[in-house]
Design a protein around this motif. Structure first.
Motif, PDB file in Angstrom:
ATOM      1  N   GLU A 152       0.842  -1.193   0.000  1.00  0.00           N
ATOM      2  CA  GLU A 152       0.000   0.000   0.000  1.00  0.00           C
ATOM      3  C   GLU A 152       0.880   1.247   0.000  1.00  0.00           C
ATOM      4  N   SER A 153       0.233   2.384  -0.156  1.00  0.00           N
ATOM      5  CA  SER A 153       0.940   3.658  -0.093  1.00  0.00           C
ATOM      6  C   SER A 153       1.333   3.977   1.349  1.00  0.00           C
ATOM      7  N   SER A 154       2.423   4.697   1.498  1.00  0.00           N
ATOM      8  CA  SER A 154       2.851   5.117   2.838  1.00  0.00           C
ATOM      9  C   SER A 154       2.428   6.559   3.123  1.00  0.00           C
ATOM     10  N   ASP A 155       1.525   7.097   2.321  1.00  0.00           N
ATOM     11  CA  ASP A 155       1.153   8.515   2.421  1.00  0.00           C
ATOM     12  C   ASP A 155       0.685   8.906   3.816  1.00  0.00           C
ATOM     13  N   GLU A 156      -0.139   8.063   4.436  1.00  0.00           N
ATOM     14  CA  GLU A 156      -0.658   8.405   5.770  1.00  0.00           C
ATOM     15  C   GLU A 156       0.479   8.508   6.779  1.00  0.00           C
ATOM     16  N   ARG A 157       1.398   7.568   6.732  1.00  0.00           N
ATOM     17  CA  ARG A 157       2.516   7.593   7.677  1.00  0.00           C
ATOM     18  C   ARG A 157       3.478   8.735   7.375  1.00  0.00           C
ATOM     19  N   ARG A 158       3.660   9.037   6.111  1.00  0.00           N
ATOM     20  CA  ARG A 158       4.502  10.182   5.744  1.00  0.00           C
ATOM     21  C   ARG A 158       3.901  11.483   6.277  1.00  0.00           C
ATOM     22  N   LYS A 159       2.590  11.594   6.184  1.00  0.00           N
ATOM     23  CA  LYS A 159       1.924  12.790   6.675  1.00  0.00           C
ATOM     24  C   LYS A 159       2.119  12.941   8.178  1.00  0.00           C
ATOM     25  N   ILE A 160       2.027  11.848   8.909  1.00  0.00           N
ATOM     26  CA  ILE A 160       2.235  11.892  10.356  1.00  0.00           C
ATOM     27  C   ILE A 160       3.654  12.351  10.669  1.00  0.00           C
ATOM     28  N   TYR A 161       4.621  11.789   9.965  1.00  0.00           N
ATOM     29  CA  TYR A 161       6.019  12.167  10.191  1.00  0.00           C
ATOM     30  C   TYR A 161       6.240  13.649   9.900  1.00  0.00           C
ATOM     31  N   THR A 162       5.705  14.118   8.782  1.00  0.00           N
ATOM     32  CA  THR A 162       5.855  15.534   8.425  1.00  0.00           C
ATOM     33  C   THR A 162       5.214  16.431   9.479  1.00  0.00           C
ATOM     34  N   THR A 163       4.031  16.053   9.942  1.00  0.00           N
ATOM     35  CA  THR A 163       3.337  16.834  10.967  1.00  0.00           C
ATOM     36  C   THR A 163       4.151  16.893  12.250  1.00  0.00           C
ATOM     37  N   LEU A 164       4.718  15.753  12.650  1.00  0.00           N
ATOM     38  CA  LEU A 164       5.544  15.720  13.849  1.00  0.00           C
ATOM     39  C   LEU A 164       6.793  16.587  13.681  1.00  0.00           C
ATOM     40  N   LYS A 165       7.407  16.526  12.521  1.00  0.00           N
ATOM     41  CA  LYS A 165       8.619  17.308  12.270  1.00  0.00           C
ATOM     42  C   LYS A 165       8.353  18.801  12.369  1.00  0.00           C
ATOM     43  N   LEU A 166       7.186  19.222  11.906  1.00  0.00           N
ATOM     44  CA  LEU A 166       6.867  20.647  11.846  1.00  0.00           C
ATOM     45  C   LEU A 166       6.181  21.151  13.117  1.00  0.00           C
ATOM     46  N   SER A 167       5.887  20.258  14.039  1.00  0.00           N
ATOM     47  CA  SER A 167       5.170  20.662  15.243  1.00  0.00           C
ATOM     48  C   SER A 167       6.073  21.425  16.204  1.00  0.00           C
ATOM     49  N   THR A 168       5.451  22.192  17.077  1.00  0.00           N
ATOM     50  CA  THR A 168       6.192  22.888  18.118  1.00  0.00           C
ATOM     51  C   THR A 168       6.816  21.853  19.055  1.00  0.00           C
ATOM     52  N   ASN A 169       8.071  22.088  19.415  1.00  0.00           N
ATOM     53  CA  ASN A 169       8.795  21.126  20.247  1.00  0.00           C
ATOM     54  C   ASN A 169       8.788  19.721  19.632  1.00  0.00           C
ATOM     55  N   SER A 170       9.055  19.677  18.332  1.00  0.00           N
ATOM     56  CA  SER A 170       9.045  18.407  17.613  1.00  0.00           C
ATOM     57  C   SER A 170      10.002  17.397  18.240  1.00  0.00           C
ATOM     58  N   PRO A 171       9.581  16.147  18.391  1.00  0.00           N
ATOM     59  CA  PRO A 171      10.499  15.133  18.916  1.00  0.00           C
ATOM     60  C   PRO A 171      11.697  14.928  17.990  1.00  0.00           C
ATOM     61  N   PHE A 172      11.499  15.243  16.703  1.00  0.00           N
ATOM     62  CA  PHE A 172      12.575  15.037  15.736  1.00  0.00           C
ATOM     63  C   PHE A 172      13.556  16.208  15.680  1.00  0.00           C
ATOM     64  N   SER A 173      13.359  17.193  16.567  1.00  0.00           N
ATOM     65  CA  SER A 173      14.389  18.224  16.719  1.00  0.00           C
ATOM     66  C   SER A 173      15.568  17.661  17.504  1.00  0.00           C
ATOM     67  N   LEU A 174      15.359  16.517  18.135  1.00  0.00           N
ATOM     68  CA  LEU A 174      16.451  15.828  18.824  1.00  0.00           C
ATOM     69  C   LEU A 174      17.461  15.371  17.781  1.00  0.00           C
ATOM     70  N   ASP A 175      18.696  15.783  17.951  1.00  0.00           N
ATOM     71  CA  ASP A 175      19.726  15.498  16.961  1.00  0.00           C
ATOM     72  C   ASP A 175      19.896  14.004  16.741  1.00  0.00           C
ATOM     73  N   TRP A 176      19.980  13.613  15.471  1.00  0.00           N
ATOM     74  CA  TRP A 176      20.187  12.218  15.130  1.00  0.00           C
ATOM     75  C   TRP A 176      21.431  11.658  15.811  1.00  0.00           C
ATOM     76  N   ASN A 177      22.471  12.473  15.880  1.00  0.00           N
ATOM     77  CA  ASN A 177      23.754  12.039  16.446  1.00  0.00           C
ATOM     78  C   ASN A 177      23.859  12.258  17.950  1.00  0.00           C
ATOM     79  N   THR A 178      22.717  12.380  18.598  1.00  0.00           N
ATOM     80  CA  THR A 178      22.701  12.480  20.057  1.00  0.00           C
ATOM     81  C   THR A 178      23.473  11.301  20.664  1.00  0.00           C
ATOM     82  N   PRO A 179      24.395  11.558  21.600  1.00  0.00           N
ATOM     83  CA  PRO A 179      25.084  10.440  22.241  1.00  0.00           C
ATOM     84  C   PRO A 179      24.076   9.538  22.941  1.00  0.00           C
ATOM     85  N   LEU A 180      24.101   8.272  22.609  1.00  0.00           N
ATOM     86  CA  LEU A 180      23.174   7.306  23.212  1.00  0.00           C
ATOM     87  C   LEU A 180      23.896   6.599  24.352  1.00  0.00           C
ATOM     88  N   GLU A 181      23.341   6.748  25.531  1.00  0.00           N
ATOM     89  CA  GLU A 181      24.010   6.199  26.707  1.00  0.00           C
ATOM     90  C   GLU A 181      22.992   5.680  27.702  1.00  0.00           C
TER      91      GLU A 181
END
Length: 248
Positions: free
Chosen positions: A216-245
């Motif tokens: 199936e299409s991934s459009d619905e999930r892509r929309k959710i990801y885009t919405t999260l990215k653009l939201s205030t205090n987005s969880p995806f503002s957390l740097d990808w290279n955050t030290p994981l400990e």
């Protein structure tokens, strides 16, 4: 059989409804540090689809209703009913998942010479040589572009995202202890972090795997990801290279 299936559906819906009313009633055993939030981000799209909280490990604070819900979901979707079956499903995702079969198909396209075909002519080449609808062929074109970059890991994010989600639900269902779930999450997260270079690249792999699995299409999930990215205090503002400990 129909009555049984209907009863199961109603029961699950009732559990989910009651669970939502109790979210926040229990004590959060896992502190949401940057490392834990990084874990949460790997399956945040699914958390939103399930109407849970992507800022809390496993999507909700532990309580008896959510434990029952987790057990029901794991049994219905993954045939997980105990520690042994939990281990088996998790290990399957680590060893194989859907990325192996997908990579085999894309490898076949490479052997057929698709890599030598200009990108703007690949759709036509696939439609000419394979019995596919145009939408399916377009997906293969997109997947092959990812395959040229990630090879056998083209759909790895799909498998890894679900594995991270499973670990959180194993904790919620009491199949794994808090430390077991988080320790294994940390090990897998470190693998994910070195396999991809950003949330966007991880999610493109996730979408590809979802499309391959669901057909199936991934459009619905892509929309959710885009919405999260653009939201205030987005969880995806957390740097990808955050030290994981280990923070637990």
């Amino acid at each position: 059989m129909r009555k049984t299936a209907k009863l199961r559906k109603i029961t699950l819906s009732a559990i989910m409804a009651l669970s939502l009313t109790l979210t926040g009633c229990g004590k959060a055993k896992v502190e949401t540090t940057d490392t834990v939030q990084w874990f949460n981000n790997t399956y945040a799209v699914l958390t939103v689809l399930n109407e849970r909280d992507y800022r809390v490990y496993s999507g909700s604070r532990p309580n008896p209703v959510d434990k029952a819900l987790a057990k029901t979901v794991l049994e219905n979707s993954w045939s997980v009913t105990d520690r042994a079956s939990a281990d088996e499903s998790f290990q399957w995702l680590l060893d194989e998942g859907h990325r192996v079969s997908m990579a085999e198909e894309l490898s076949y396209l490479a052997e057929m010479g698709l890599a030598d075909v200009p990108e703007d002519q690949r759709l036509e080449a696939i439609l000419t040589n394979f019995d596919l609808e145009e939408q399916q062929a377009e997906q293969y074109v997109n997947w092959f572009a990812l395959y040229e970059q990630y090879g056998e890991n083209t759909a790895a994010a799909w498998d890894y995202s679900r594995a991270m989600w499973l670990l959180s639900y194993y904790y919620l269902a009491d199949y794994y202890t808090e430390e077991e779930a988080l320790d294994q999450s940390l090990a897998l997260a470190q693998t994910i972090q070195t396999t991809f270079d950003s949330w966007d690249s991880f999610m493109e792999s996730y979408f590809a795997g979802y499309e391959y699995w669901s057909e199936e299409s991934s459009d619905e999930r892509r929309k959710i990801y885009t919405t999260l990215k653009l939201s205030t205090n987005s969880p995806f503002s957390l740097d990808w290279n955050t030290p994981l400990e280990k923070t637990w």
